[in-house]
Design a protein around this motif. Structure first.
Motif, PDB file in Angstrom:
ATOM      1  N   GLY A   1       0.912  -1.247  -0.032  1.00 28.42           N
ATOM      2  CA  GLY A   1       0.155  -0.021   0.077  1.00 28.42           C
ATOM      3  C   GLY A   1       0.803   1.288   0.054  1.00 28.42           C
TER       4      GLY A   1
ATOM      5  N   PRO B   1       1.489   7.393   2.652  1.00 31.18           N
ATOM      6  CA  PRO B   1       2.071   8.643   3.208  1.00 31.18           C
ATOM      7  C   PRO B   1       1.683   8.962   4.746  1.00 31.18           C
TER       8      PRO B   1
ATOM      9  N   ARG C   1      -4.033  -2.326  -1.922  1.00 32.36           N
ATOM     10  CA  ARG C   1      -5.071  -2.771  -3.002  1.00 32.36           C
ATOM     11  C   ARG C   1      -4.739  -4.278  -3.184  1.00 32.36           C
TER      12      ARG C   1
ATOM     13  N   THR D   1      -3.773   6.761   6.388  1.00 33.33           N
ATOM     14  CA  THR D   1      -2.602   7.294   5.315  1.00 33.33           C
ATOM     15  C   THR D   1      -3.430   7.868   4.444  1.00 33.33           C
ATOM     16  N   GLY D   2      -4.897   7.314   4.161  1.00 30.71           N
ATOM     17  CA  GLY D   2      -5.617   7.622   2.932  1.00 30.71           C
ATOM     18  C   GLY D   2      -5.373   6.934   1.623  1.00 30.71           C
ATOM     19  N   GLN D   3      -4.506   5.992   1.963  1.00 28.25           N
ATOM     20  CA  GLN D   3      -4.023   5.184   0.691  1.00 28.25           C
ATOM     21  C   GLN D   3      -4.023   3.715   0.951  1.00 28.25           C
TER      22      GLN D   3
ATOM     23  N   ARG E   1      -3.834   1.078   7.732  1.00 28.34           N
ATOM     24  CA  ARG E   1      -3.412   1.768   6.510  1.00 28.34           C
ATOM     25  C   ARG E   1      -4.643   2.957   6.317  1.00 28.34           C
TER      26      ARG E   1
ATOM     27  N   ASN F   1       2.092   1.858  -3.373  1.00 27.94           N
ATOM     28  CA  ASN F   1       1.043   2.050  -4.037  1.00 27.94           C
ATOM     29  C   ASN F   1       1.195   1.207  -5.206  1.00 27.94           C
TER      30      ASN F   1
END
Length: 337
Positions: free
Chosen positions: A128, A242, A174, A169-171, A166, A131
């Motif tokens: 994550g 992040p 996936r 982190t806003g991310q 996570r 990304n």
């Protein structure tokens, strides 16, 4: 260089996880103990030792599935984490714009772990942070001689735990968990040019390229405070990218202490990573401190606290990781009189 490659190839058979006794809740004499590793092992390879103060692993029975490792709440059992982390990182930006990990029993191509039961929140959180979409491909787990039918459900729980971690982190990570299809047999180990050379060094042969070679883990030097924190939790913290906003809570279950505390040493004694420490002051008072990053959230302290003064706090602000947290400042000798 050739010697290093050959050494790596020889490490492929390293199936038994490292056991660090001081992190085991049985050795710590925590109230209620712990039997997770014994309960989840599908091959009866893990047993409580004769004294009842630790566990033993039968290397003849152990298949390296990792279910005991992923279930251990304290990091007492561990596998090499860097190798799968590197594999995911090396697959960034590959031909399929994602990464995959498979189990050899699935028949799928691509980089493989002995069993996907070894997948942990730290690994998914790293994907994550980078990304990178990660696909976990398993076979017929119910018929598998390595793991068990519980592996897919265990992967789903690991994914849920990663999502909670996570969220700040806003991310999100996936992560897709699915069974192998006939088309997966043609999957390849897709890596970037940057990762290609490192992959060759790590594998050494085409056959080894599909199975991630493990690093043998050295014994933990307990005299080094940094080594008391399991790599799993150290990487969970590192992969919180992040960086969460200062006002956003991070899911990291850890203890807090109320005024019914009697300043006894039980919580510090049972803490498997020594995240809780007692700082004795010249006036006879005790300051109870918590290293949040070292806390695995096992809550042995909560279960063992004689007056029930400890409670679980599920979320913390990022600043709480920077310095030891003062859980309690006890009375001085004169005040106790």
């Amino acid at each position: 260089m050739l010697r290093g490659v050959l050494d790596r190839i020889g490490e492929l058979g390293n199936l038994v996880p490292r056991y660090t006794g001081p992190r085991c809740l049985l050795e710590r004499h925590a109230v209620g103990g712990c039997s997770v590793c014994v309960d989840v092992c599908p091959h009866e390879a893990v047993r409580v030792n004769d004294g009842g103060y630790g566990v033993e692993i039968d290397p003849e029975r152990c298949t390296g599935c990792g279910l005991c490792v992923s279930g251990c709440p304290t990091g007492a059992l561990e596998y090499d984490l860097l190798t799968p982390l590197e594999s995911v990182r090396e697959q960034r930006g590959g031909a399929q714009h994602g990464a995959s990990l498979t189990c050899p029993q699935s028949g799928a191509g691509g980089p493989a772990l002995p069993c996907l039961g070894r997948v942990t929140p730290a690994l998914l959180s790293a994907a994550g942070a980078w990304n990178v979409p990660l696909t976990l491909i398993h076979g017929d787990c119910a018929a598998c001689p390595v793991g068990s039918a519980e592996v897919p459900a265990g992967l789903a729980r690991v994914r849920e735990e990663t999502e909670r971690l996570r969220a700040a982190t806003g991310q999100p990570a996936r992560v897709t968990i699915r069974r192998a299809t006939p088309e997966d047999r043609d999957r390849r180990h897709q890596v970037t040019r940057r990762g290609a050379f490192a992959t060759l060094l790590r594998a050494g042969t085409q056959q080894a390229l599909q199975s991630l070679p493990e690093r043998p883990l050295p014994f933990v030097d307990w005299s080094e405070p940094a080594q008391r924190t399991p790599d799993e939790w150290a990487w969970r913290r590192r992969t919180l990218k992040p960086e969460p906003a200062p006002e956003v809570g991070i899911h990291w279950p850890a203890p807090v202490v109320d005024d019914s505390c009697i300043d006894c040493p039980v919580c510090a004694n049972v803490c498997p990573t020594e995240a809780i420490t007692r700082d004795l002051q010249p006036d006879g008072s005790v300051r109870l401190l918590l290293d949040l990053g070292a806390c695995t959230g096992c809550m042995a302290c909560l279960r063992s606290c004689p007056p029930g003064a400890i409670h679980e706090q599920p979320t913390w602000l990022g600043v709480a990781f920077e310095l030891p947290i003062l859980l309690r400042e006890g009375d001085t000798v004169m005040e106790r009189r």
